[in-house]
Design an enzyme around this catalytic site. Structure first.
Site, PDB file in Angstrom:
ATOM      1  N   SER A 117       0.502  -1.164   0.113  1.00 42.89           N
ATOM      2  CA  SER A 117       0.417   0.105  -0.433  1.00 42.89           C
ATOM      3  C   SER A 117       0.892   0.907  -0.132  1.00 42.89           C
ATOM      4  O   SER A 117       1.953   0.929   0.038  1.00 42.89           O
ATOM      5  CB  SER A 117      -0.450  -0.319   1.235  1.00 42.89           C
ATOM      6  OG  SER A 117      -1.709   1.259   1.767  1.00 42.89           O
ATOM      7  N   TYR A 172      -1.846  -0.087  10.526  1.00 40.17           N
ATOM      8  CA  TYR A 172      -1.902  -0.906   9.277  1.00 40.17           C
ATOM      9  C   TYR A 172      -0.867  -0.457   8.209  1.00 40.17           C
ATOM     10  O   TYR A 172       0.179  -1.097   7.869  1.00 40.17           O
ATOM     11  CB  TYR A 172      -2.450  -0.281   8.166  1.00 40.17           C
ATOM     12  CG  TYR A 172      -3.207  -0.506   7.406  1.00 40.17           C
ATOM     13  CD1 TYR A 172      -3.946  -1.399   6.398  1.00 40.17           C
ATOM     14  CD2 TYR A 172      -2.968   0.686   6.131  1.00 40.17           C
ATOM     15  CE1 TYR A 172      -4.148  -2.187   5.106  1.00 40.17           C
ATOM     16  CE2 TYR A 172      -3.388   0.395   4.520  1.00 40.17           C
ATOM     17  CZ  TYR A 172      -3.346  -1.001   4.012  1.00 40.17           C
ATOM     18  OH  TYR A 172      -3.432  -1.674   3.270  1.00 40.17           O
TER      19      TYR A 172
HETATM   20  N1  LIG Z   1      -9.002  -1.204  -1.259  1.00 39.82           N
HETATM   21  C1  LIG Z   1      -7.706  -0.838  -1.360  1.00 39.82           C
HETATM   22  O1  LIG Z   1      -7.442   0.883  -1.668  1.00 39.82           O
HETATM   23  C2  LIG Z   1      -6.396  -1.638  -1.133  1.00 39.82           C
HETATM   24  C3  LIG Z   1      -5.434   0.209  -0.838  1.00 39.82           C
HETATM   25  C4  LIG Z   1      -3.969  -0.411  -0.466  1.00 39.82           C
HETATM   26  C5  LIG Z   1      -3.914  -1.869   0.392  1.00 39.82           C
HETATM   27  N2  LIG Z   1      -5.042  -2.741  -0.300  1.00 39.82           N
HETATM   28  C6  LIG Z   1      -4.804  -4.181   0.778  1.00 39.82           C
HETATM   29  O2  LIG Z   1      -5.388  -5.334  -0.729  1.00 39.82           O
HETATM   30  C7  LIG Z   1      -5.316  -6.123  -0.156  1.00 39.82           C
HETATM   31  C8  LIG Z   1      -6.491  -6.289   0.230  1.00 39.82           C
HETATM   32  O3  LIG Z   1      -7.831  -5.651   0.274  1.00 39.82           O
HETATM   33  P1  LIG Z   1      -9.182  -5.747  -0.091  1.00 39.82           P
HETATM   34  O4  LIG Z   1      -9.380  -3.864  -0.326  1.00 39.82           O
HETATM   35  O5  LIG Z   1      -9.022  -6.138  -1.861  1.00 39.82           O
HETATM   36  O6  LIG Z   1      -9.992  -5.915   1.241  1.00 39.82           O
HETATM   37  P2  LIG Z   1     -11.531  -7.192   2.018  1.00 39.82           P
HETATM   38  O7  LIG Z   1     -12.555  -6.061   0.015  1.00 39.82           O
HETATM   39  O8  LIG Z   1     -11.878  -6.146   2.768  1.00 39.82           O
HETATM   40  O9  LIG Z   1     -10.947  -8.187   0.845  1.00 39.82           O
HETATM   41  C9  LIG Z   1     -10.033  -8.439   1.493  1.00 39.82           C
HETATM   42  C10 LIG Z   1      -9.674 -10.084   2.145  1.00 39.82           C
HETATM   43  O10 LIG Z   1      -8.747 -10.739   3.614  1.00 39.82           O
HETATM   44  C11 LIG Z   1      -9.524 -11.913   4.208  1.00 39.82           C
HETATM   45  N3  LIG Z   1      -9.055 -11.994   5.042  1.00 39.82           N
HETATM   46  C12 LIG Z   1      -9.620 -11.082   6.273  1.00 39.82           C
HETATM   47  N4  LIG Z   1      -8.820 -10.934   7.623  1.00 39.82           N
HETATM   48  C13 LIG Z   1      -8.298 -12.497   7.262  1.00 39.82           C
HETATM   49  C14 LIG Z   1      -7.930 -13.854   7.846  1.00 39.82           C
HETATM   50  N5  LIG Z   1      -7.581 -13.435   9.166  1.00 39.82           N
HETATM   51  N6  LIG Z   1      -7.159 -15.172   7.648  1.00 39.82           N
HETATM   52  C15 LIG Z   1      -7.781 -15.073   5.974  1.00 39.82           C
HETATM   53  N7  LIG Z   1      -8.160 -13.578   5.048  1.00 39.82           N
HETATM   54  C16 LIG Z   1      -8.508 -13.009   5.636  1.00 39.82           C
HETATM   55  C17 LIG Z   1     -10.826 -12.014   3.869  1.00 39.82           C
HETATM   56  O11 LIG Z   1     -11.480 -13.296   3.406  1.00 39.82           O
HETATM   57  P3  LIG Z   1     -12.918 -13.430   4.556  1.00 39.82           P
HETATM   58  O12 LIG Z   1     -13.349 -12.294   4.859  1.00 39.82           O
HETATM   59  O13 LIG Z   1     -13.126 -15.194   3.746  1.00 39.82           O
HETATM   60  O14 LIG Z   1     -11.491 -14.278   5.323  1.00 39.82           O
HETATM   61  C18 LIG Z   1     -10.723 -11.369   1.949  1.00 39.82           C
HETATM   62  O15 LIG Z   1     -10.695 -11.985   1.047  1.00 39.82           O
HETATM   63  C19 LIG Z   1      -5.117  -5.624   1.326  1.00 39.82           C
HETATM   64  O16 LIG Z   1      -3.976  -6.444   1.810  1.00 39.82           O
HETATM   65  C20 LIG Z   1      -5.504  -4.027   1.459  1.00 39.82           C
HETATM   66  O17 LIG Z   1      -4.740  -4.107   2.549  1.00 39.82           O
HETATM   67  C21 LIG Z   1      -6.355  -2.188   0.069  1.00 39.82           C
END
Ligand SMILES: NC(=O)c1ccc[n+]([C@@H]2O[C@H](COP(=O)([O-])OP(=O)(O)OC[C@H]3O[C@@H](n4cnc5c(N)ncnc54)[C@H](OP(=O)(O)O)[C@@H]3O)[C@@H](O)[C@H]2O)c1
Length: 260
Positions: A144, A157
């Site tokens: 990120s 974070y």
């Molecule tokens: N969205 C953004 O703008 C953004 C920006 C910068 C970085 N990121 C990074 O991108 C990645 C994905 O984010 P996203 O935005 O796609 O989030 P999201 O829509 O909330 O999806 C998160 C995923 O992580 C899984 N997860 C959460 N806790 C977990 C655990 N304890 N064990 C196993 N799986 C777990 C969830 O699966 P379950 O609910 O099935 O467990 C889900 O599939 C993250 O690392 C985030 O920091 C996102």
């Protein structure tokens, strides 16, 4: 489809929704055998069916919470039991609850660190053990812009993502001689399920989120899960066999502008 990952076995943590789901679909489209993972069984099974229906590729869902070493170990063990090997790991699972340094409790700190860096660390550990057996492998760390500096309200974070950046360099430096690579993707801003849900809980609806993001990102556009997936496919493929320790910014220029 150009089969850039033909028959590679790729494990994607946190692929039941959001960016991870987009990565899993693109990897399958490119010929990979995909391990979908997360805690939500129903969503995981639905994605496996979608992958098999759309791309005719074998995929499995392995339900694991990666916030403990045991969860990470079992995820890799069960992936190998099913597919026989691991060629690629994408450390994508992540949570992003808000908190300044003044109001972050030990409980919140541990929760964020357990998923965002402990999970990535131990998934890497057990994936590398498997990659050593086949003499190669590729890991992608989903990072990120906050890993470099961090918003005031995202301190734990940001620190966890900063540690992930170090993990990326560590693996790249020490496992290159074993043909195991690690690369980081700087995600900009994606309207994933998790991001929308979090903003709604803070009273910001999706429309407001998008207009706020678009005015903050130099390109004027939010990124998509597919934008991230294109980078992941390159970094997992043999096309990038000499690429390791890099930081690929897929962020429309977010974080490049001086805040002064
Ligand atoms: N969205 C953004 O703008 C953004 C920006 C910068 C970085 N990121 C990074 O991108 C990645 C994905 O984010 P996203 O935005 O796609 O989030 P999201 O829509 O909330 O999806 C998160 C995923 O992580 C899984 N997860 C959460 N806790 C977990 C655990 N304890 N064990 C196993 N799986 C777990 C969830 O699966 P379950 O609910 O099935 O467990 C889900 O599939 C993250 O690392 C985030 O920091 C996102």
């Amino acid at each position: 489809m150009s089969n850039r990952l033909q028959d590679k076995v790729v494990v994607i943590t946190g692929s039941t929704k959001g960016i991870g789901k987009g990565i899993a679909m693109k990897c399958a489209e490119e010929g990979a055998k995909v391990v979908v993972s997360g805690r939500n069984q129903e969503a995981g099974n639905a994605l496996v069916e979608e992958i098999e229906r759309n791309y005719g590729k074998e995929a499995i869902f392995i339900q694991k919470d990666i916030s403990s070493e045991l969860g990470c170990k079992e995820l890799m063990k069960e992936s190998v039991a099913h597919f026989g090997r691991i060629d690629g790991l994408v450390n994508n699972a992540g949570i992003f609850p808000r908190g300044t340094i003044l109001d972050t409790t030990e409980e919140l700190f541990d929760k964020i660190f357990d998923v965002n860096i402990k999970g990535a660390f131990f998934c890497s550990k057990y994936a590398i053990r498997e990659m050593l057996k086949i003499g190669k492998g590729a890991i992608v760390q989903i990072g990120s812009t906050n890993g470099y500096l961090g918003g005031e309200n995202l301190v734990a974070y940001s620190c966890a993502k900063g540690a992930m950046l170090t993990l990326n360099k560590h693996i790249a430096a020490h496992y290159a001689k074993k043909q195991i690579r690690s690369n980081w993707i700087t995600v900009g801003w994606v309207a994933s399920e998790g991001e929308i849900e979090l903003h709604e809980s803070m009273g910001v609806d999706q429309e407001k989120l998008v207009s706020w993001a678009e005015s903050s990102i130099p390109s004027g556009k939010m990124q998509t899960a597919e934008d991230m997936a294109y980078g992941v496919v390159y970094l997992l493929s043999d096309e990038s066999n000499q690429v390791t320790g890099t930081e690929l910014h897929i962020n429309g220029g977010l974080g490049l502008k001086s805040s002064i």
